[in-house]
Design a protein around this motif. Structure first.
Motif, mmCIF file in Angstrom:
data_model
loop_
_atom_site.group_PDB
_atom_site.id
_atom_site.type_symbol
_atom_site.label_atom_id
_atom_site.label_comp_id
_atom_site.label_asym_id
_atom_site.label_seq_id
_atom_site.Cartn_x
_atom_site.Cartn_y
_atom_site.Cartn_z
ATOM 1 N N THR A 125 0.816 -1.220 0.000
ATOM 2 C CA THR A 125 0.000 0.000 0.000
ATOM 3 C C THR A 125 0.849 1.268 0.000
ATOM 4 O O THR A 125 0.313 2.372 0.081
ATOM 5 C CB THR A 125 -0.935 -0.008 1.220
ATOM 6 O OG1 THR A 125 -0.173 -0.348 2.382
ATOM 7 C CG2 THR A 125 -2.035 -1.036 1.035
ATOM 8 N N SER A 126 2.167 1.103 -0.089
ATOM 9 C CA SER A 126 3.055 2.257 -0.239
ATOM 10 C C SER A 126 3.995 2.011 -1.419
ATOM 11 O O SER A 126 4.165 0.867 -1.846
ATOM 12 C CB SER A 126 3.870 2.467 1.038
ATOM 13 O OG SER A 126 4.569 1.287 1.359
ATOM 14 N N SER A 127 4.584 3.080 -1.931
ATOM 15 C CA SER A 127 5.566 2.931 -3.000
ATOM 16 C C SER A 127 6.734 2.112 -2.473
ATOM 17 O O SER A 127 7.131 2.251 -1.317
ATOM 18 C CB SER A 127 6.059 4.303 -3.467
ATOM 19 O OG SER A 127 5.024 4.978 -4.146
ATOM 20 N N ARG A 128 7.268 1.248 -3.309
ATOM 21 C CA ARG A 128 8.351 0.374 -2.864
ATOM 22 C C ARG A 128 9.388 0.215 -3.964
ATOM 23 O O ARG A 128 9.066 0.154 -5.149
ATOM 24 C CB ARG A 128 7.812 -1.038 -2.525
ATOM 25 C CG ARG A 128 6.862 -1.103 -1.333
ATOM 26 C CD ARG A 128 7.574 -0.952 -0.007
ATOM 27 N NE ARG A 128 8.523 -2.025 0.237
ATOM 28 C CZ ARG A 128 8.235 -3.160 0.882
ATOM 29 N NH1 ARG A 128 7.027 -3.363 1.359
ATOM 30 N NH2 ARG A 128 9.172 -4.074 1.074
ATOM 31 N N LYS A 129 10.629 0.107 -3.532
ATOM 32 C CA LYS A 129 11.705 -0.324 -4.417
ATOM 33 C C LYS A 129 11.756 -1.841 -4.276
ATOM 34 O O LYS A 129 12.126 -2.355 -3.219
ATOM 35 C CB LYS A 129 13.016 0.313 -3.944
ATOM 36 C CG LYS A 129 14.182 0.154 -4.868
ATOM 37 C CD LYS A 129 15.437 0.772 -4.280
ATOM 38 C CE LYS A 129 15.526 2.264 -4.484
ATOM 39 N NZ LYS A 129 15.950 2.646 -5.836
ATOM 40 N N ARG A 130 11.324 -2.570 -5.287
ATOM 41 C CA ARG A 130 11.213 -4.024 -5.181
ATOM 42 C C ARG A 130 12.460 -4.702 -5.747
ATOM 43 O O ARG A 130 12.916 -4.364 -6.849
ATOM 44 C CB ARG A 130 9.987 -4.550 -5.933
ATOM 45 C CG ARG A 130 8.695 -3.864 -5.587
ATOM 46 C CD ARG A 130 7.794 -4.470 -4.564
ATOM 47 N NE ARG A 130 8.341 -5.215 -3.486
ATOM 48 C CZ ARG A 130 7.655 -5.464 -2.335
ATOM 49 N NH1 ARG A 130 6.419 -5.010 -2.179
ATOM 50 N NH2 ARG A 130 8.204 -6.168 -1.376
ATOM 51 N N GLU A 131 12.969 -5.670 -5.009
ATOM 52 C CA GLU A 131 14.130 -6.432 -5.471
ATOM 53 C C GLU A 131 13.669 -7.602 -6.340
ATOM 54 O O GLU A 131 12.759 -8.347 -5.960
ATOM 55 C CB GLU A 131 14.910 -6.971 -4.269
ATOM 56 C CG GLU A 131 16.190 -7.672 -4.691
ATOM 57 C CD GLU A 131 17.000 -8.186 -3.507
ATOM 58 O OE1 GLU A 131 16.536 -8.048 -2.349
ATOM 59 O OE2 GLU A 131 18.087 -8.735 -3.748
ATOM 60 N N VAL A 132 14.312 -7.744 -7.487
ATOM 61 C CA VAL A 132 13.994 -8.812 -8.432
ATOM 62 C C VAL A 132 15.247 -9.668 -8.631
ATOM 63 O O VAL A 132 16.335 -9.122 -8.821
ATOM 64 C CB VAL A 132 13.547 -8.238 -9.795
ATOM 65 C CG1 VAL A 132 13.157 -9.346 -10.755
ATOM 66 C CG2 VAL A 132 12.412 -7.245 -9.612
ATOM 67 N N VAL A 133 15.084 -10.985 -8.554
ATOM 68 C CA VAL A 133 16.198 -11.899 -8.815
ATOM 69 C C VAL A 133 15.960 -12.604 -10.131
ATOM 70 O O VAL A 133 14.889 -13.183 -10.352
ATOM 71 C CB VAL A 133 16.339 -12.944 -7.678
ATOM 72 C CG1 VAL A 133 17.476 -13.911 -7.987
ATOM 73 C CG2 VAL A 133 16.532 -12.261 -6.334
ATOM 74 N N LEU A 134 16.939 -12.530 -11.025
ATOM 75 C CA LEU A 134 16.935 -13.301 -12.268
ATOM 76 C C LEU A 134 17.986 -14.382 -12.140
ATOM 77 O O LEU A 134 19.106 -14.119 -11.681
ATOM 78 C CB LEU A 134 17.283 -12.426 -13.464
ATOM 79 C CG LEU A 134 16.411 -11.216 -13.762
ATOM 80 C CD1 LEU A 134 16.957 -10.477 -15.001
ATOM 81 C CD2 LEU A 134 14.964 -11.619 -14.000
ATOM 82 N N GLN A 135 17.631 -15.585 -12.522
ATOM 83 C CA GLN A 135 18.643 -16.646 -12.508
ATOM 84 C C GLN A 135 18.466 -17.523 -13.740
ATOM 85 O O GLN A 135 17.361 -17.990 -14.020
ATOM 86 C CB GLN A 135 18.511 -17.496 -11.249
ATOM 87 C CG GLN A 135 19.680 -18.458 -11.078
ATOM 88 C CD GLN A 135 19.531 -19.344 -9.850
ATOM 89 O OE1 GLN A 135 18.682 -20.208 -9.818
ATOM 90 N NE2 GLN A 135 20.350 -19.116 -8.855
#
Lengths: 139, 139, 139
Positions: A125-135
């Motif tokens: 419900t708030s703006s977020r810097k989301r971490e994404v993992v690619l493998q």
């Protein structure tokens, strides 16, 4: 056979904003030197999600409306009693959609359809810097 | 360790028709010569989906009804404004269910339950020949 | 590159009970001797599911309520006509959530968020001992 892992972040608005990470995903496959195998896309955090969609603004709005049917903003969530938080709907939506996606590649190319993009969603419900993992894993 | 990829097509009716691809999946594992690893099943296209189900006509009908609760045919979709299309509900359902499934195998056998089949769904509003990608990776 | 597979069982109550298997999952990765790769978690059976969630009692209750919106206990299911069974809602919920989850690991550690646990759900209408398959693949 080899494994390569990459982590990056995407800045997203609240409540269903999504980022098309298909170009990053294909670039990572291309740069891996692998010809065939799988790409795993994982979004870190229990109010995020990963799926595929035809990425265009209309469907993004249609998804927000579907999320409102699945887990409305207007109802009570027991989760709020635990942390005095307000993001119960985001957790529920995340568990339903899922945080992991596996896409095969062959001839160095992800087998996505022409109108099928990989998206990472912020369901908090708030703006977020989301971490994404690619493998990538393959040969 | 090896990777093998196979593509095939299934003809499906509109709006939730599904094909049981478990036999093709197990045959591909068996013919791969691999003993243990993963099978990835990916449906190409943003109005398709892959999941597991006890494949019988009653549950197929029950899924259609659940899809109507998730993304009804009768409501407006912003996606229709973009392409003058009519399949917004199919896109939304696809993003919620997902287009990818990973099933481990060991001793050359997928670890599915006795009543747990792998199905590919066509969620578009017209009949479609859907492309399915099977990929095994293992040793 | 190596593949290792482990099977275990969890005892679960009916209709949405869930077990946090994150510790078993990380322990299996740690004991595998592998540094980077994927962990696949698969729940055997067509009335089970696997996903991620912040595992706390409030959200568990919130998920039960969401499942009631997706596939209510009170409506008729065609599946019941086939087997004189009562678990149609559990099958529908399973197909929507999915029975498979892939989590990458690197530096011997699953890339889960701090509040993001791996859960296995029993969606059947009776208590069940659910079989869970863990498989690691990597290097």
């Amino acid at each position: 056979m080899a494994v390569k892992t990459k982590k990056f972040w995407v800045d997203l608005h609240p409540d269903g904003d999504m980022a098309d990470v298909s170009a990053e995903a294909q670039a990572f496959v291309s740069s891996s030197g692998l010809s065939a195998g799988i790409l795993t896309v994982f979004s870190v955090g229990s109010t995020s999600a990963v799926s595929t969609i035809e990425y265009e603004p209309g469907l993004k709005e249609d998804m927000l409306r579907a999320f409102e049917r699945l887990a409305p903003a207007s109802i009570d969530y027991e989760h709020h009693n635990k942390w005095h938080d307000d993001n119960g709907r985001g957790h529920v939506r995340s568990t339903l959609v899922g945080c992991s996606l596996v896409v095969p590649f062959s001839d160095k190319k992800l087998v996505l359809g022409q109108w099928q993009q990989i998206v990472v969603m912020n369901l908090d419900t708030s703006s977020r810097k989301r971490e994404v993992v690619l493998q990538v894993m393959g040969e």
